[in-house]
Scaffold this active site. Sequence first.
Site, PDB file in Angstrom:
ATOM      1  N   PRO A  16       0.735  -1.201   0.025  1.00  7.63           N
ATOM      2  CA  PRO A  16      -0.063   0.099  -0.051  1.00  7.63           C
ATOM      3  C   PRO A  16       0.827   1.331   0.011  1.00  7.63           C
ATOM      4  O   PRO A  16       2.016   1.324   0.771  1.00  7.63           O
ATOM      5  CB  PRO A  16      -0.857  -0.020   1.288  1.00  7.63           C
ATOM      6  CG  PRO A  16      -0.215  -1.272   2.032  1.00  7.63           C
ATOM      7  CD  PRO A  16       0.451  -1.936   1.068  1.00  7.63           C
ATOM      8  N   ASN A  17       0.184   2.459  -0.684  1.00  6.64           N
ATOM      9  CA  ASN A  17       0.804   3.627  -0.629  1.00  6.64           C
ATOM     10  C   ASN A  17       2.028   3.907  -1.613  1.00  6.64           C
ATOM     11  O   ASN A  17       2.397   4.744  -1.887  1.00  6.64           O
ATOM     12  CB  ASN A  17       1.034   4.226   0.444  1.00  6.64           C
ATOM     13  CG  ASN A  17      -0.045   4.329   1.376  1.00  6.64           C
ATOM     14  OD1 ASN A  17      -1.153   4.980   1.065  1.00  6.64           O
ATOM     15  ND2 ASN A  17      -0.294   3.526   2.631  1.00  6.64           N
ATOM     16  N   ARG A  24       5.116  10.842  -2.563  1.00  5.89           N
ATOM     17  CA  ARG A  24       4.733  10.369  -1.204  1.00  5.89           C
ATOM     18  C   ARG A  24       6.302  10.688  -0.445  1.00  5.89           C
ATOM     19  O   ARG A  24       7.445   9.879  -0.686  1.00  5.89           O
ATOM     20  CB  ARG A  24       4.465   9.146  -1.266  1.00  5.89           C
ATOM     21  CG  ARG A  24       4.391   8.389   0.273  1.00  5.89           C
ATOM     22  CD  ARG A  24       4.325   6.986   0.361  1.00  5.89           C
ATOM     23  NE  ARG A  24       4.165   6.405   1.706  1.00  5.89           N
ATOM     24  CZ  ARG A  24       4.413   5.219   1.854  1.00  5.89           C
ATOM     25  NH1 ARG A  24       4.677   4.480   1.232  1.00  5.89           N
ATOM     26  NH2 ARG A  24       4.028   4.998   3.396  1.00  5.89           N
ATOM     27  N   TYR A  29      11.485   8.332   0.769  1.00  6.60           N
ATOM     28  CA  TYR A  29      11.390   7.280  -0.225  1.00  6.60           C
ATOM     29  C   TYR A  29      11.978   7.743  -1.626  1.00  6.60           C
ATOM     30  O   TYR A  29      11.988   6.565  -2.316  1.00  6.60           O
ATOM     31  CB  TYR A  29       9.828   7.066  -0.329  1.00  6.60           C
ATOM     32  CG  TYR A  29       9.234   6.443   0.954  1.00  6.60           C
ATOM     33  CD1 TYR A  29       9.647   5.268   1.488  1.00  6.60           C
ATOM     34  CD2 TYR A  29       8.011   7.139   1.575  1.00  6.60           C
ATOM     35  CE1 TYR A  29       8.901   4.710   2.914  1.00  6.60           C
ATOM     36  CE2 TYR A  29       7.621   6.592   2.831  1.00  6.60           C
ATOM     37  CZ  TYR A  29       8.212   5.421   3.235  1.00  6.60           C
ATOM     38  OH  TYR A  29       7.594   5.015   4.381  1.00  6.60           O
ATOM     39  N   ASN A  80       7.614  -5.834  -1.311  1.00  6.07           N
ATOM     40  CA  ASN A  80       7.717  -4.803  -0.389  1.00  6.07           C
ATOM     41  C   ASN A  80       6.484  -4.524   0.152  1.00  6.07           C
ATOM     42  O   ASN A  80       5.539  -3.995  -0.515  1.00  6.07           O
ATOM     43  CB  ASN A  80       8.270  -3.479  -0.915  1.00  6.07           C
ATOM     44  CG  ASN A  80       8.111  -2.239   0.301  1.00  6.07           C
ATOM     45  OD1 ASN A  80       7.787  -2.310   1.346  1.00  6.07           O
ATOM     46  ND2 ASN A  80       9.076  -1.239  -0.314  1.00  6.07           N
ATOM     47  N   ALA A  83       3.226  -0.828   4.652  1.00  5.33           N
ATOM     48  CA  ALA A  83       2.846  -0.784   6.084  1.00  5.33           C
ATOM     49  C   ALA A  83       2.610  -2.092   6.440  1.00  5.33           C
ATOM     50  O   ALA A  83       2.378  -2.529   7.727  1.00  5.33           O
ATOM     51  CB  ALA A  83       1.816   0.207   6.051  1.00  5.33           C
ATOM     52  N   ASP A  93       1.516 -15.759   6.400  1.00  8.15           N
ATOM     53  CA  ASP A  93       1.257 -17.015   6.346  1.00  8.15           C
ATOM     54  C   ASP A  93       0.945 -17.285   4.641  1.00  8.15           C
ATOM     55  O   ASP A  93       1.553 -18.540   4.407  1.00  8.15           O
ATOM     56  CB  ASP A  93      -0.273 -17.071   6.779  1.00  8.15           C
ATOM     57  CG  ASP A  93      -0.418 -17.458   8.261  1.00  8.15           C
ATOM     58  OD1 ASP A  93       0.696 -17.528   8.914  1.00  8.15           O
ATOM     59  OD2 ASP A  93      -1.526 -17.101   8.847  1.00  8.15           O
ATOM     60  N   GLU A 104      12.450  -9.690   1.112  1.00  8.54           N
ATOM     61  CA  GLU A 104      11.591  -8.474   1.566  1.00  8.54           C
ATOM     62  C   GLU A 104      12.396  -7.154   1.324  1.00  8.54           C
ATOM     63  O   GLU A 104      13.807  -7.113   1.797  1.00  8.54           O
ATOM     64  CB  GLU A 104      11.509  -8.656   2.963  1.00  8.54           C
ATOM     65  CG  GLU A 104      10.662  -7.819   3.473  1.00  8.54           C
ATOM     66  CD  GLU A 104      10.516  -7.939   5.143  1.00  8.54           C
ATOM     67  OE1 GLU A 104      10.396  -8.865   5.464  1.00  8.54           O
ATOM     68  OE2 GLU A 104      10.405  -6.939   5.962  1.00  8.54           O
ATOM     69  N   HIS A 106      12.703  -2.968   1.599  1.00  7.75           N
ATOM     70  CA  HIS A 106      12.304  -1.657   2.176  1.00  7.75           C
ATOM     71  C   HIS A 106      13.147  -0.548   1.642  1.00  7.75           C
ATOM     72  O   HIS A 106      14.593  -0.836   1.664  1.00  7.75           O
ATOM     73  CB  HIS A 106      12.202  -1.681   3.636  1.00  7.75           C
ATOM     74  CG  HIS A 106      11.328  -2.512   4.013  1.00  7.75           C
ATOM     75  ND1 HIS A 106       9.840  -2.576   4.358  1.00  7.75           N
ATOM     76  CD2 HIS A 106      11.472  -3.790   4.791  1.00  7.75           C
ATOM     77  CE1 HIS A 106       9.382  -3.667   4.521  1.00  7.75           C
ATOM     78  NE2 HIS A 106      10.467  -4.393   4.876  1.00  7.75           N
ATOM     79  N   ARG A 113      13.794   4.509  12.120  1.00  6.68           N
ATOM     80  CA  ARG A 113      12.620   4.937  12.270  1.00  6.68           C
ATOM     81  C   ARG A 113      11.688   4.511  13.224  1.00  6.68           C
ATOM     82  O   ARG A 113      12.228   4.269  14.329  1.00  6.68           O
ATOM     83  CB  ARG A 113      11.923   4.922  10.866  1.00  6.68           C
ATOM     84  CG  ARG A 113      12.631   5.144   9.493  1.00  6.68           C
ATOM     85  CD  ARG A 113      11.921   4.859   8.195  1.00  6.68           C
ATOM     86  NE  ARG A 113      10.909   5.915   8.123  1.00  6.68           N
ATOM     87  CZ  ARG A 113       9.628   5.708   7.458  1.00  6.68           C
ATOM     88  NH1 ARG A 113       9.675   4.762   6.544  1.00  6.68           N
ATOM     89  NH2 ARG A 113       8.508   6.506   7.391  1.00  6.68           N
TER      90      ARG A 113
HETATM   91  C1  DQA Z   1       8.466   0.745   3.718  1.00  4.45           C
HETATM   92  C2  DQA Z   1       8.530   1.040   5.363  1.00  4.45           C
HETATM   93  C3  DQA Z   1       7.203   0.953   5.721  1.00  4.45           C
HETATM   94  O1  DQA Z   1       7.294   1.241   7.185  1.00  4.45           O
HETATM   95  C4  DQA Z   1       6.362   2.031   5.262  1.00  4.45           C
HETATM   96  O2  DQA Z   1       4.751   1.747   5.782  1.00  4.45           O
HETATM   97  C5  DQA Z   1       6.218   1.801   3.857  1.00  4.45           C
HETATM   98  C6  DQA Z   1       7.372   1.695   3.183  1.00  4.45           C
HETATM   99  C7  DQA Z   1       9.711   1.111   3.029  1.00  4.45           C
HETATM  100  O3  DQA Z   1       9.790   0.767   1.757  1.00  4.45           O
HETATM  101  O4  DQA Z   1      10.688   1.692   3.392  1.00  4.45           O
HETATM  102  O5  DQA Z   1       4.985   2.144   3.122  1.00  4.45           O
HETATM  103  O6  DQA Z   1       8.250  -0.478   3.299  1.00  4.45           O
END
Ligand code: DQA
Length: 148
Positions: A16-17, A24, A29, A80, A83, A93, A104, A106, A113
């Site tokens: 998300p986002n 953003r 980011y 990724n 949140a 799961d 994974e 980020h 953070r």
């Molecule tokens: C994120 C880190 C998460 O805490 C955050 O909610 C994101 C992006 C990152 O890529 O740094 O949406 O996954």
Amino acid sequence: MKQKKNIQKVMVIHGPNLNMLGKREPDIYGKETLEEINSRLEKLGKKLGIDVDTFQSNYEGAIVEKIHETSGKYKGLIINPAAYTHTSIAIRDALLLLDIPVIEVHLSNIYKREPFRHKSMTADIVTAQIAGFGVQGYIMALEAIAKM
Ligand code: DQA
């Protein structure tokens, strides 16, 4: 006849986002959009002989279903969970169903953070976690999967 290269597939899932990247919180980011990141990965995939499929959703269930679809069809998964990293037992799961390398990623270093971002529901069940390298983290993940 020239032998065809053995093309393999890697799935990239963005949570998300992340569709808002570029606009953003660019200080955290970066300024690159999701389209630009995906196109960098697709181009690198071509060089590595890997077909890169990308998917983004703001919905937990849609991400779970995409992970299910990945099973049996892909050489590896880069995810990724954004949140949902910090909350989603459902995504954890679903990832447990896979028997392929899962990385994974980020963009930010979640451990530098807010305390609620320090906990990842998936870090202990994925192959590896990359955090804090910005877009380079996705590139590193794809290169790593190509070598696995
Ligand atoms: C994120 C880190 C998460 O805490 C955050 O909610 C994101 C992006 C990152 O890529 O740094 O949406 O996954």
